[in-house]
Design a protein around this motif. Structure first.
Motif, PDB file in Angstrom:
ATOM      1  N   SER A 143      -3.919   6.002   0.693  1.00 27.07           N
ATOM      2  CA  SER A 143      -3.004   6.408   1.859  1.00 27.07           C
ATOM      3  C   SER A 143      -1.599   7.239   1.431  1.00 27.07           C
ATOM      4  O   SER A 143      -1.032   6.417   0.674  1.00 27.07           O
ATOM      5  CB  SER A 143      -2.753   5.349   2.679  1.00 27.07           C
ATOM      6  OG  SER A 143      -1.999   5.791   4.006  1.00 27.07           O
ATOM      7  N   PRO A 144      -1.266   8.243   1.968  1.00 23.75           N
ATOM      8  CA  PRO A 144      -0.059   9.005   1.444  1.00 23.75           C
ATOM      9  C   PRO A 144       1.133   8.454   2.699  1.00 23.75           C
ATOM     10  O   PRO A 144       2.104   8.828   2.322  1.00 23.75           O
ATOM     11  CB  PRO A 144      -0.285  10.120   1.740  1.00 23.75           C
ATOM     12  CG  PRO A 144      -1.200  10.167   2.870  1.00 23.75           C
ATOM     13  CD  PRO A 144      -1.994   9.254   2.753  1.00 23.75           C
ATOM     14  N   THR A 145       0.539   7.523   3.457  1.00 21.77           N
ATOM     15  CA  THR A 145       1.723   7.072   4.441  1.00 21.77           C
ATOM     16  C   THR A 145       1.670   5.665   4.845  1.00 21.77           C
ATOM     17  O   THR A 145       2.844   5.281   5.092  1.00 21.77           O
ATOM     18  CB  THR A 145       1.343   7.640   6.140  1.00 21.77           C
ATOM     19  OG1 THR A 145      -0.054   7.451   6.361  1.00 21.77           O
ATOM     20  CG2 THR A 145       1.534   9.361   5.830  1.00 21.77           C
ATOM     21  N   ASP A 146       0.983   4.695   4.314  1.00 23.34           N
ATOM     22  CA  ASP A 146       0.985   3.453   4.771  1.00 23.34           C
ATOM     23  C   ASP A 146       1.429   2.646   3.232  1.00 23.34           C
ATOM     24  O   ASP A 146       0.404   2.536   2.363  1.00 23.34           O
ATOM     25  CB  ASP A 146      -0.367   2.880   5.002  1.00 23.34           C
ATOM     26  CG  ASP A 146      -0.401   1.471   5.580  1.00 23.34           C
ATOM     27  OD1 ASP A 146       0.595   0.834   5.046  1.00 23.34           O
ATOM     28  OD2 ASP A 146      -1.455   1.075   6.164  1.00 23.34           O
ATOM     29  N   LEU A 147       2.586   2.149   3.290  1.00 21.90           N
ATOM     30  CA  LEU A 147       3.009   1.576   1.956  1.00 21.90           C
ATOM     31  C   LEU A 147       2.270  -0.004   1.821  1.00 21.90           C
ATOM     32  O   LEU A 147       2.167  -0.266   0.752  1.00 21.90           O
ATOM     33  CB  LEU A 147       4.607   1.183   1.998  1.00 21.90           C
ATOM     34  CG  LEU A 147       5.281   0.641   0.779  1.00 21.90           C
ATOM     35  CD1 LEU A 147       5.103   1.533  -0.300  1.00 21.90           C
ATOM     36  CD2 LEU A 147       6.715   0.461   1.153  1.00 21.90           C
ATOM     37  N   GLY A 148       2.008  -0.351   2.968  1.00 18.05           N
ATOM     38  CA  GLY A 148       1.182  -1.882   2.985  1.00 18.05           C
ATOM     39  C   GLY A 148       0.225  -1.843   2.136  1.00 18.05           C
ATOM     40  O   GLY A 148      -0.423  -2.874   1.747  1.00 18.05           O
ATOM     41  N   LEU A 149      -0.723  -0.852   2.152  1.00 15.48           N
ATOM     42  CA  LEU A 149      -1.886  -0.710   1.303  1.00 15.48           C
ATOM     43  C   LEU A 149      -1.659  -0.806  -0.023  1.00 15.48           C
ATOM     44  O   LEU A 149      -2.793  -1.063  -0.762  1.00 15.48           O
ATOM     45  CB  LEU A 149      -2.601   0.599   1.566  1.00 15.48           C
ATOM     46  CG  LEU A 149      -3.072   0.777   3.049  1.00 15.48           C
ATOM     47  CD1 LEU A 149      -3.902   2.152   3.214  1.00 15.48           C
ATOM     48  CD2 LEU A 149      -4.153  -0.454   3.545  1.00 15.48           C
ATOM     49  N   TYR A 150      -0.819  -0.754  -0.371  1.00 14.06           N
ATOM     50  CA  TYR A 150      -0.204  -0.766  -2.085  1.00 14.06           C
ATOM     51  C   TYR A 150       0.345  -2.240  -2.393  1.00 14.06           C
ATOM     52  O   TYR A 150       0.556  -2.506  -3.555  1.00 14.06           O
ATOM     53  CB  TYR A 150       0.598   0.344  -2.473  1.00 14.06           C
ATOM     54  CG  TYR A 150      -0.036   1.505  -2.446  1.00 14.06           C
ATOM     55  CD1 TYR A 150      -0.810   2.342  -3.163  1.00 14.06           C
ATOM     56  CD2 TYR A 150       0.069   2.213  -1.087  1.00 14.06           C
ATOM     57  CE1 TYR A 150      -1.518   3.355  -3.076  1.00 14.06           C
ATOM     58  CE2 TYR A 150      -0.468   3.518  -0.895  1.00 14.06           C
ATOM     59  CZ  TYR A 150      -1.243   4.064  -1.731  1.00 14.06           C
ATOM     60  OH  TYR A 150      -1.724   5.251  -1.504  1.00 14.06           O
ATOM     61  N   GLU A 151       0.525  -3.131  -1.507  1.00 21.02           N
ATOM     62  CA  GLU A 151       1.000  -4.483  -1.897  1.00 21.02           C
ATOM     63  C   GLU A 151       0.394  -5.168  -2.855  1.00 21.02           C
ATOM     64  O   GLU A 151       0.957  -5.661  -3.568  1.00 21.02           O
ATOM     65  CB  GLU A 151       1.132  -5.078  -0.408  1.00 21.02           C
ATOM     66  CG  GLU A 151       1.938  -6.514  -0.354  1.00 21.02           C
ATOM     67  CD  GLU A 151       3.473  -6.333  -0.761  1.00 21.02           C
ATOM     68  OE1 GLU A 151       4.162  -7.315  -0.794  1.00 21.02           O
ATOM     69  OE2 GLU A 151       3.984  -5.192  -0.625  1.00 21.02           O
ATOM     70  N   ASN A 152      -1.044  -5.463  -2.610  1.00 20.11           N
ATOM     71  CA  ASN A 152      -1.879  -6.052  -3.492  1.00 20.11           C
ATOM     72  C   ASN A 152      -1.533  -5.478  -5.008  1.00 20.11           C
ATOM     73  O   ASN A 152      -1.521  -6.564  -6.025  1.00 20.11           O
ATOM     74  CB  ASN A 152      -3.181  -6.347  -3.239  1.00 20.11           C
ATOM     75  CG  ASN A 152      -3.337  -7.168  -2.167  1.00 20.11           C
ATOM     76  OD1 ASN A 152      -2.418  -7.859  -1.587  1.00 20.11           O
ATOM     77  ND2 ASN A 152      -4.474  -6.942  -1.333  1.00 20.11           N
ATOM     78  N   THR A 153      -1.720  -4.273  -5.178  1.00 18.43           N
ATOM     79  CA  THR A 153      -1.663  -3.803  -6.586  1.00 18.43           C
ATOM     80  C   THR A 153      -0.274  -4.095  -7.010  1.00 18.43           C
ATOM     81  O   THR A 153       0.020  -4.376  -8.275  1.00 18.43           O
ATOM     82  CB  THR A 153      -1.713  -2.202  -6.567  1.00 18.43           C
ATOM     83  OG1 THR A 153      -2.845  -2.001  -5.907  1.00 18.43           O
ATOM     84  CG2 THR A 153      -1.614  -1.657  -7.762  1.00 18.43           C
ATOM     85  N   LEU A 154       0.900  -3.839  -6.170  1.00 19.77           N
ATOM     86  CA  LEU A 154       2.219  -4.120  -6.741  1.00 19.77           C
ATOM     87  C   LEU A 154       2.388  -5.612  -7.086  1.00 19.77           C
ATOM     88  O   LEU A 154       3.178  -5.919  -8.131  1.00 19.77           O
ATOM     89  CB  LEU A 154       3.246  -3.585  -5.579  1.00 19.77           C
ATOM     90  CG  LEU A 154       3.111  -1.993  -5.506  1.00 19.77           C
ATOM     91  CD1 LEU A 154       4.165  -1.827  -4.129  1.00 19.77           C
ATOM     92  CD2 LEU A 154       3.802  -1.486  -6.582  1.00 19.77           C
ATOM     93  N   MET A 155       1.783  -6.486  -6.368  1.00 18.93           N
ATOM     94  CA  MET A 155       1.917  -7.775  -6.507  1.00 18.93           C
ATOM     95  C   MET A 155       1.159  -8.144  -7.936  1.00 18.93           C
ATOM     96  O   MET A 155       1.590  -9.046  -8.669  1.00 18.93           O
ATOM     97  CB  MET A 155       1.318  -8.649  -5.453  1.00 18.93           C
ATOM     98  CG  MET A 155       2.131  -8.638  -4.122  1.00 18.93           C
ATOM     99  SD  MET A 155       1.505  -9.520  -2.667  1.00 18.93           S
ATOM    100  CE  MET A 155       1.505 -11.337  -3.255  1.00 18.93           C
ATOM    101  N   ASP A 156      -0.018  -7.627  -8.225  1.00 13.01           N
ATOM    102  CA  ASP A 156      -0.664  -7.786  -9.286  1.00 13.01           C
ATOM    103  C   ASP A 156       0.005  -7.267 -10.719  1.00 13.01           C
ATOM    104  O   ASP A 156       0.385  -8.043 -11.535  1.00 13.01           O
ATOM    105  CB  ASP A 156      -1.976  -6.984  -9.315  1.00 13.01           C
ATOM    106  CG  ASP A 156      -3.026  -7.621  -8.347  1.00 13.01           C
ATOM    107  OD1 ASP A 156      -2.837  -8.940  -8.095  1.00 13.01           O
ATOM    108  OD2 ASP A 156      -4.125  -6.984  -8.171  1.00 13.01           O
ATOM    109  N   CYS A 157       0.938  -6.160 -10.531  1.00 12.03           N
ATOM    110  CA  CYS A 157       1.673  -5.523 -11.453  1.00 12.03           C
ATOM    111  C   CYS A 157       3.020  -6.667 -11.672  1.00 12.03           C
ATOM    112  O   CYS A 157       3.449  -7.016 -12.814  1.00 12.03           O
ATOM    113  CB  CYS A 157       2.271  -4.431 -11.084  1.00 12.03           C
ATOM    114  SG  CYS A 157       0.918  -2.979 -11.064  1.00 12.03           S
TER     115      CYS A 157
END
Length: 281
Positions: A143-157
């Motif tokens: 998604s280019p608008t929903d930051l929340g969709l990247y939360e799990n990836t950022l937490m894994d990093c």
């Protein structure tokens, strides 16, 4: 801050120009009305103009994208992108921070930005746990608008304690009239999770080194043109370069309200020499 309806008066006051792309010249899809004509006028006056963008891709890729929009190479002197600077930092590894990065990267971003690291000999990891660092070029297919969709990836990093290279410090840009998040929004969230981030691009004044070389004009005779206070105007201020604030981009709600624009600049701690509603002659 002088409020002008067009750029012509400023063109005669300065000898060289540093011009942002997104929000000033184009919206990622089409040029803004009058912007290409403005570049033509500067060219006709013999005024060098270097395009300085936080686009997270190689300069030649950005140049090809502009050609597809009808913005020809002859209209500007050169182009510097944060993606190109990131590529060189990863390639040369002269900076100690970059020299300490491993050879396995996790790419957080769309396929179109892969030119930043292709050909540099990095192994691409399929998951943060298998990587040495994360290269953040922005939202991917999710998604280019929903930051929340990247939360799990950022937490894994963050769990893997990966240092992050952010190749575009912008938080958002206007694309086709819609605000979309950029790599900077992901990086800011990563810092909130405790992650380490190296930001490449405006507002870091280091980006002006290659730009001033291309211009060949003394710093006091250069005007920076951009739409974002946080990046464009801030970088110019840090580099001791005058700035013109274009209100038709990310701060478009201020476009027809000079008093509100003046207040916003003052509250942000910046003093652009002028503002214009759009990059028009």
């Amino acid at each position: 801050m002088q409020y002008l309806t067009g750029f012509a008066p400023l063109a005669r006051r300065y000898d060289g120009f540093v011009i942002d792309l997104w929000g000033v010249v184009h919206d990622g899809r089409t040029p803004y009305a009058g912007a290409v004509d403005c570049l033509r006028h500067l060219r006709a006056l013999g005024k060098p103009a270097v395009l300085l963008s936080n686009a997270p891709r190689r300069a030649e890729v950005a140049r090809a994208g502009m050609r597809a929009m009808g913005i020809q190479d002859a209209l500007y002197t050169g182009i510097v992108t944060s993606g190109e600077m990131t590529h060189r930092l990863l390639r040369d590894r002269a900076d100690p921070w970059f020299a300490a990065l491993g050879r396995r990267l996790f790419h957080l971003g769309p396929e179109r930005d892969r030119s930043i690291f292709e050909g540099l000999g990095f192994a691409e990891a399929g998951h943060p746990a298998a990587a040495d660092f994360v290269l953040n070029t922005g939202p991917d297919y999710r998604s280019p608008t929903d930051l929340g969709l990247y939360e799990n990836t950022l937490m894994d990093c963050a769990a893997a304690r990966l240092p992050m290279v952010c190749a575009n410090p912008d938080l958002e840009v206007i694309s086709g009239g819609e605000a979309v998040i950029c790599a900077g929004a992901l990086a800011r969230r990563y810092e909130a999770l405790g992650g380490e981030v190296r930001w490449v691009g405006k507002p870091d004044p280091a980006v002006y080194g290659p730009v001033l070389q291309m211009l060949g004009v003394s710093r006091e005779r250069v005007l920076a043109v951009g739409d974002a206070l946080r990046t464009d105007v801030a970088a110019a201020a840090a580099a001791a370069i005058d700035a013109c604030w274009v209100l038709g981009g990310i701060h478009r709600e201020l476009r027809d309200d000079p008093a509100a624009a003046e207040q916003a600049a003052r509250e942000a701690g910046f003093s652009p020499v002028a503002c214009v509603p759009a990059f028009v002659w």
